[in-house]
Design a protein around this motif. Structure first.
Motif, short mmCIF file in Angstrom:
data_model
loop_
_atom_site.label_atom_id
_atom_site.label_comp_id
_atom_site.label_asym_id
_atom_site.label_seq_id
_atom_site.Cartn_x
_atom_site.Cartn_y
_atom_site.Cartn_z
N THR A 112 -64.32 45.84 50.49
CA THR A 112 -65.57 46.56 50.28
C THR A 112 -65.26 48.01 49.95
N PHE A 113 -65.78 48.47 48.82
CA PHE A 113 -65.62 49.86 48.39
C PHE A 113 -66.96 50.57 48.52
N VAL A 114 -66.95 51.75 49.12
CA VAL A 114 -68.17 52.53 49.29
C VAL A 114 -67.97 53.91 48.65
N THR A 115 -68.82 54.22 47.67
CA THR A 115 -68.79 55.54 47.02
C THR A 115 -70.04 56.32 47.44
N ALA A 116 -70.18 57.52 46.89
CA ALA A 116 -71.37 58.34 47.18
C ALA A 116 -72.63 57.71 46.60
N THR A 117 -72.47 56.80 45.63
CA THR A 117 -73.66 56.26 44.95
C THR A 117 -73.94 54.80 45.29
N GLY A 118 -73.03 54.11 45.97
CA GLY A 118 -73.29 52.71 46.24
C GLY A 118 -72.12 51.99 46.87
N THR A 119 -72.29 50.68 47.02
CA THR A 119 -71.31 49.81 47.67
C THR A 119 -71.08 48.57 46.83
N GLY A 145 -72.34 43.68 43.40
CA GLY A 145 -73.05 44.88 43.79
C GLY A 145 -73.78 44.66 45.10
N VAL A 146 -73.63 45.58 46.04
CA VAL A 146 -74.28 45.46 47.35
C VAL A 146 -75.41 46.46 47.50
N GLU A 147 -75.11 47.73 47.26
CA GLU A 147 -76.12 48.78 47.35
C GLU A 147 -75.89 49.78 46.23
N GLY A 148 -76.98 50.40 45.75
CA GLY A 148 -76.88 51.46 44.77
C GLY A 148 -76.17 51.02 43.51
N GLU A 149 -75.54 52.00 42.85
CA GLU A 149 -74.78 51.73 41.63
C GLU A 149 -73.37 52.29 41.79
N VAL A 150 -72.42 51.53 41.30
CA VAL A 150 -71.02 51.94 41.37
C VAL A 150 -70.37 51.70 40.02
N SER A 151 -69.76 52.72 39.46
CA SER A 151 -69.01 52.58 38.21
C SER A 151 -67.62 52.06 38.54
N MET A 152 -67.24 50.93 37.90
CA MET A 152 -65.96 50.28 38.16
C MET A 152 -65.10 50.30 36.90
N ALA A 153 -63.79 50.36 37.08
CA ALA A 153 -62.85 50.29 35.97
C ALA A 153 -61.75 49.28 36.29
N TRP A 154 -61.31 48.56 35.26
CA TRP A 154 -60.23 47.60 35.45
C TRP A 154 -59.27 47.68 34.29
N ARG A 155 -58.07 47.17 34.52
CA ARG A 155 -57.03 47.18 33.48
C ARG A 155 -56.01 46.10 33.81
N THR A 207 -70.84 48.84 35.42
CA THR A 207 -71.58 49.43 36.53
C THR A 207 -72.29 48.34 37.31
N THR A 208 -72.15 48.39 38.62
CA THR A 208 -72.80 47.39 39.48
C THR A 208 -74.16 47.90 39.95
N SER A 209 -74.99 46.96 40.33
CA SER A 209 -76.29 47.24 40.95
C SER A 209 -76.51 46.20 42.03
N PRO A 210 -77.50 46.38 42.91
CA PRO A 210 -77.70 45.39 43.98
C PRO A 210 -77.89 43.98 43.43
N GLY A 211 -77.05 43.05 43.90
CA GLY A 211 -77.13 41.67 43.46
C GLY A 211 -76.40 41.35 42.18
N SER A 212 -75.78 42.33 41.54
CA SER A 212 -75.06 42.08 40.29
C SER A 212 -73.75 41.36 40.57
#
Length: 620
Positions: A112-119, A145-155, A207-212
């Motif tokens: 679980t990752f938690v940022t200032a904008t979401g989880t 996506g659990v809460e809010g919005e989180v910008s994710m990056a992968w490579r 970018t994630t959102s709740p339920g994404s």
């Protein structure tokens, strides 16, 4: 949303184990910082599929993933070569805190990752199929996506495969794929995202959102056509893999103390058992250093008879049938080779010659070695390992075939003579000596052979074997006991101590006051906190050997000192990492992990300690 229950740290002393994660905000933490691009070895969790193992750091990066097989030249090996080794990144773009745990009863990891904008929640799985392992290697990385919005990056960036290949991106009719030598990797994705294929890697952002729900997958093959899976199938495969692991865990029976730590170690051990052959890899990696000074970097992607013997003992105790029979069969097939080796390739063939590679190594601590030079050493303990595992198998109601019985009888005859020779000992030392525990390996072999013959399983009289075993016992008691130290010494005439003597409380050689005072002497000379160094002189050369501490717990229980053993066990478990994965060694001064991981012997020793102590508590 993933609602699978996770391993939990909470619980009383009988069932607690380091490493399992909590849902509370106070248990979030920053990931362990990298040093020169390298994560601490304590940072790694492991996932696997019975064919290979991937190591995931706390920051979400996969730094080790030989594919499709554990012994394959690794396309992803940043743990040994940060710049060119290859990696699979997946993490929030912005600063975050994290917590992680395995889904209960599985080797599927949830972070679980938690940022200032979401989880967000990331579930990592090396997927298995409907009927067992897949014919290709499939990694699924689900992001919810659990809460809010989180910008994710992968490579996904393959490396140079130990400095010998240059990866490239090929644009196929089904989209871009990655190639490195004979390895081909397809990268199916799920969910709305921006994907970029460059010359040597494929990356993306979303970018994630709740339920994404998003997914980044890898499907890899070696020197064969590549299966390009439908992304939804990879995503569904994660749930199927969780279910498959739980089917296995339901067959696991253990009612003793420290149940969560024991089950986690059994699951870690299961990662190292090769489903195709039954062999047990000593560890999933190569060349992770045992010493900060370097020079003690070995390849452990082989199967040792010793590890197989301990594995069979442990798994029989849990009521597991398939793995025990497969491991026994693998062991007995290798015995039919004319020249018995200490260890073998995972497919049972003779080990390839070792070679040093021009790579930096973890944190620059080299060398990086492909192969292990100890294969052709004389190690007399192998006799005891083999005969001990066969006795365990037969005593559980199974039968030997005629050819195997003849082979084992000849092996026992050989042990009658071999014990008089010097060897390299359990620790694979260059100095040939009459090591105490090497002699006891032959003693154990002959005792087991005599038992098997008495029960009608070997086609010979037990008389010579039993008599020779008594000669070995008398020799060890006379030549290897120090009245001054009140301990068994490493070899006759020395004042050096060796923790491998602790294994011979378990073998039944000695559970008397002599073993009890030997344990005390070992803790005085080789102890640092709850940990033990392997033998005299190693305090200055390497980390403490994780298994030795657990061997001490088991031996202490077996001589009847159960309360002391219980306290020692608690202290050792406090030094685990957050998800209960153990390396070979630990720096007891700093708590940093050293050596290859997951290390079979460390997890096996934990299991043996808990089992021995459980028996002692019941006896009390």
């Amino acid at each position: 949303m993933n609602d699978q229950p996770l391993d939990n740290l909470d619980g009383d002393r009988d069932h607690a184990t380091a490493g399992s994660g909590h849902d509370g905000e106070d248990h979030l933490r920053a990931p362990a910082p990298r040093v020169d691009g390298y994560a601490p070895l304590r940072s790694y969790a492991a996932i696997g599929d019975g064919r290979t193992v991937a190591l995931i750091a706390e920051d979400g990066r996969i730094d080790w993933y030989p594919t499709p097989d554990l012994h394959s030249p690794p396309a992803f090996a940043a743990v040994l070569d940060e710049e060119d080794g290859g990696q699979v990144d997946l993490a929030p773009v912005d600063e975050y805190r994290m917590r992680r745990a395995y889904v209960v009863g599985t080797n599927v990891l949830v972070t679980t990752f938690v940022t200032a904008t979401g989880t967000v929640r990331v579930t990592d799985s090396l997927n298995t199929g409907v009927a067992g392992r897949l014919p290709w290697s499939e990694l699924g990385r689900r992001v919810e996506g659990v809460e809010g919005e989180v910008s994710m990056a992968w490579r996904v960036a393959p490396g140079t495969m130990f400095g010998e290949r240059s990866p490239w991106v090929e644009h196929s009719p089904h989209g871009p794929v990655l190639r490195a030598g004979c390895v081909t990797v397809a990268v199916p994705t799920l969910g709305e995202m921006t994907t970029v294929a460059q010359e040597q890697d494929i990356s993306g952002v979303f970018t994630t959102s709740p339920g994404s729900r998003h997914l980044v997958g890898l499907a890899a093959t070696h020197d064969e056509p590549v299966h390009v899976p439908v992304p939804e199938d990879v995503d569904a495969g994660i749930d199927r893999t969780i279910a498959n692991w739980r089917v296995w865990s339901r067959e696991f029976h253990y009612d003793g103390p420290w149940g969560k730590a024991v089950q986690r170690s059994a699951l870690a051990l299961k990662l190292l058992i090769q489903s195709a052959t039954g062999s047990v890899a000593a560890a999933a990696t190569t060349s992770l250093p045992e010493s900060w000074a370097g020079g003690k970097n070995w390849d452990y992607r082989y199967s040792w008879h010793r590890d197989t013997a301990h594995t069979v003992d442990a798994l029989f105790g849990f009521g597991l049938r398939e793995e025990t029979h497969a491991a026994i069969s693998w062991t007995l097939r290798t015995l039919r080779n004319p020249d018995m080796q200490v260890f073998y390739e995972l497919d049972g063939s003779e080990p390839r010659p070792p070679r040093e590679l021009d790579l930096p190594g973890w944190r620059g601590v080299g060398p990086v070695v492909d192969g292990n030079p100890a294969a052709r050493q004389l190690q007399l303990g192998v006799y005891g390992d083999v005969m001990g595992v066969v006795r365990t198998y037969v005593d559980h109601g199974h039968l030997l075939d005629a050819e195997t019985a003849r082979t084992l009888a000849a092996l026992a005859d050989a042990a009658c003579d071999a014990w008089r020779r010097p060897d390299s000992g359990m620790w694979e030392l260059p100095e040939l000596r009459h090591y105490t525990t090497s002699k006891l390996g032959c003693w154990q072999a002959l005792r087991c052979a005599a038992h098997l013959a008495e029960e009608g399983h070997l086609p010979a009289s037990p008389d010579r074997w039993a008599a020779e075993a008594e000669r070995i016992r008398a020799w060890v008691e006379r030549e290897c006991w120090s009245p001054e130290l009140q301990a068994y010494v490493m070899y006759p005439g020395s004042d050096s101590l060796d923790t491998s003597i602790l294994l011979h409380a378990h073998s039944g050689f000695d559970r008397t006051e002599r073993m009890s005072t030997t344990i005390d002497a070992l803790r005085r000379e080789l102890g640092h906190g709850p940990h033990l160094y392997r033998y005299t002189g190693m305090r200055e050369e390497e980390g403490a050997f994780v298994a030795c501490g657990f061997w001490g717990v088991a031996a202490l229980a077996q001589v009847g000192r159960t309360e002391e053993a219980r306290q020692w066990m608690d202290e050792l478990l406090e030094t685990a990492n957050d998800v209960g994965i153990w390396t070979e060694m630990i720096d007891p001064g700093t708590g940093e992990f050293l050596g290859n991981l997951p290390q079979a012997l460390s997890h096996l020793a934990l299991i043996e300690a808990a089992t021995a102590l459980g028996s002692g508590l019941e006896g009390r």
